[in-house]
Design a protein around this motif. Sequence first.
Motif, PDB file in Angstrom:
ATOM      1  N   LYS A 293       0.332  -1.250   0.600  1.00  0.00           N
ATOM      2  CA  LYS A 293      -0.562   0.274  -0.083  1.00  0.00           C
ATOM      3  C   LYS A 293       0.778   1.398   0.077  1.00  0.00           C
ATOM      4  N   LEU A 294       2.246   0.458   0.833  1.00  0.00           N
ATOM      5  CA  LEU A 294       2.815   2.543   1.112  1.00  0.00           C
ATOM      6  C   LEU A 294       3.793   2.623  -0.173  1.00  0.00           C
ATOM      7  N   VAL A 295       4.158   1.287  -1.247  1.00  0.00           N
ATOM      8  CA  VAL A 295       4.343   1.290  -2.051  1.00  0.00           C
ATOM      9  C   VAL A 295       3.537   2.279  -3.253  1.00  0.00           C
ATOM     10  N   GLU A 296       2.836   1.964  -3.247  1.00  0.00           N
ATOM     11  CA  GLU A 296       1.790   2.269  -3.939  1.00  0.00           C
ATOM     12  C   GLU A 296       1.475   4.155  -4.235  1.00  0.00           C
ATOM     13  N   LYS A 297       1.527   4.681  -2.668  1.00  0.00           N
ATOM     14  CA  LYS A 297       1.744   6.138  -2.651  1.00  0.00           C
ATOM     15  C   LYS A 297       2.671   6.452  -2.828  1.00  0.00           C
ATOM     16  N   ILE A 298       4.185   5.946  -3.134  1.00  0.00           N
ATOM     17  CA  ILE A 298       5.465   6.290  -3.395  1.00  0.00           C
ATOM     18  C   ILE A 298       5.564   6.582  -5.326  1.00  0.00           C
ATOM     19  N   GLY A 299       4.803   5.063  -5.661  1.00  0.00           N
ATOM     20  CA  GLY A 299       4.491   5.297  -7.269  1.00  0.00           C
ATOM     21  C   GLY A 299       3.775   6.170  -7.194  1.00  0.00           C
ATOM     22  N   ASP A 300       2.491   6.833  -6.808  1.00  0.00           N
ATOM     23  CA  ASP A 300       1.647   8.480  -6.965  1.00  0.00           C
ATOM     24  C   ASP A 300       2.473   9.352  -6.555  1.00  0.00           C
ATOM     25  N   TYR A 301       3.341   9.610  -5.726  1.00  0.00           N
ATOM     26  CA  TYR A 301       4.638  10.553  -5.909  1.00  0.00           C
ATOM     27  C   TYR A 301       5.467  11.172  -6.731  1.00  0.00           C
ATOM     28  N   LYS A 302       6.354   9.339  -7.548  1.00  0.00           N
ATOM     29  CA  LYS A 302       7.216   9.603  -8.270  1.00  0.00           C
ATOM     30  C   LYS A 302       6.175   9.792  -9.867  1.00  0.00           C
TER      31      LYS A 302
END
Length: 365
Positions: A293-302
């Motif tokens: 889930k955190l990875v998804e957030k990071i994906g959004d920011y990137k």
Amino acid sequence: MKPDNWISAFTTGNQPLVIAGPCSAESAEQLLAVATALKEQGIPLMRAGVWKPRTRPDTFEGKGIEAFEWIKQVKIQTGIAVAIEVASPRHIQQALDAGIDVFWLGARTTVNPFLVQELADALKGVDKIVLVKNPINPDLSLWIGALERLHRAAVTKLGAIHRGFSSIQNSRFRNQPLWQLPLELKIRYPELPLIADPSHIAGNREMIFEVSQKALDLGYDGLMIETHPDPDNALSDAQQQVTPAALHTVLANLRIAGRHSDNVLFRNQLEHLRERIDQMDQELINTLASRMKLVEKIGDYKKENNVTVFQLERWNEIMKTRPEWGQHANLAADFIKELYRVIHDESLRIQTEIMNQSETRHEAP
Ligand code: PEP
Ligand code: MN
């Protein structure tokens, strides 16, 4: 693929099937000496190469059909069953004419689907045991494919021989065992007898016991061990063959474990420990899900900041710190590295998917 249970004709109880005998049939005397010693040890199946696939020309390529006369005599005198390698339809015909009991396909044959198909066609309607060595390269599908071709040709008495895999990496083995490959075969085809060939895995006499024990610990059904009355002077594979007396020592010292136990205390304990493991696995999966889930957030920011998914420095940092953390918790560094490779692959997949979405996702309020 559901092969017949032919193995019980050669073994009793928990005992593994043992196929022993020389790398190559060399003379009538040699075969008789081995067969007699094997029979004394209660081993009913002897291997003997008649045609040898050699890497370079001008080396000993087996005695060919001359050996069949010796084999026939030895069979009459001792009653032993004989297994040989076949690599062409002509070999199969000649071996059938000579009354050979068990055939095997060598590692250099299993790699070639055209040839395997020709052999399967030649074996159609033949009621013989056929064993398939793993291909020289670590390709499980190729191994399964060869077994399937035989099974479709109505060869039902099938078995697999694990002889290890060629590698350019330095290794203490002649052929790297890569145990997870044969185990995957066992998981997919539990009824297919799995036989280890410690001689070709080890490549030396000293490691035969160790490799045999490992195979039995993993639940293998049998062992094929090259045995020669005078190993040092063998015409092929001299370093890895053992004398019949050494074979006896190896077999006598092997720890043979059953697959199951009737001990109630043991079964209760096992069940209890497995329940705890089940619980921990659920926790592990939940933790992994939160991490992703955190990875998804990071994906959004990137994506918002137009930054590449793969960040080398971060990857290097993970590969440095996680094995260190693992070591503090008594976990092998290689295991942790492998685990994080898989986790990181999945993170990249998730982030790439996000990058490829036309709109940035917004979390539900
Ligand atoms: C053999 O069994 O002697 C042999 C040649 O084996 P492989 O096909 O495993 O190399
Ligand atoms: Mn050999």
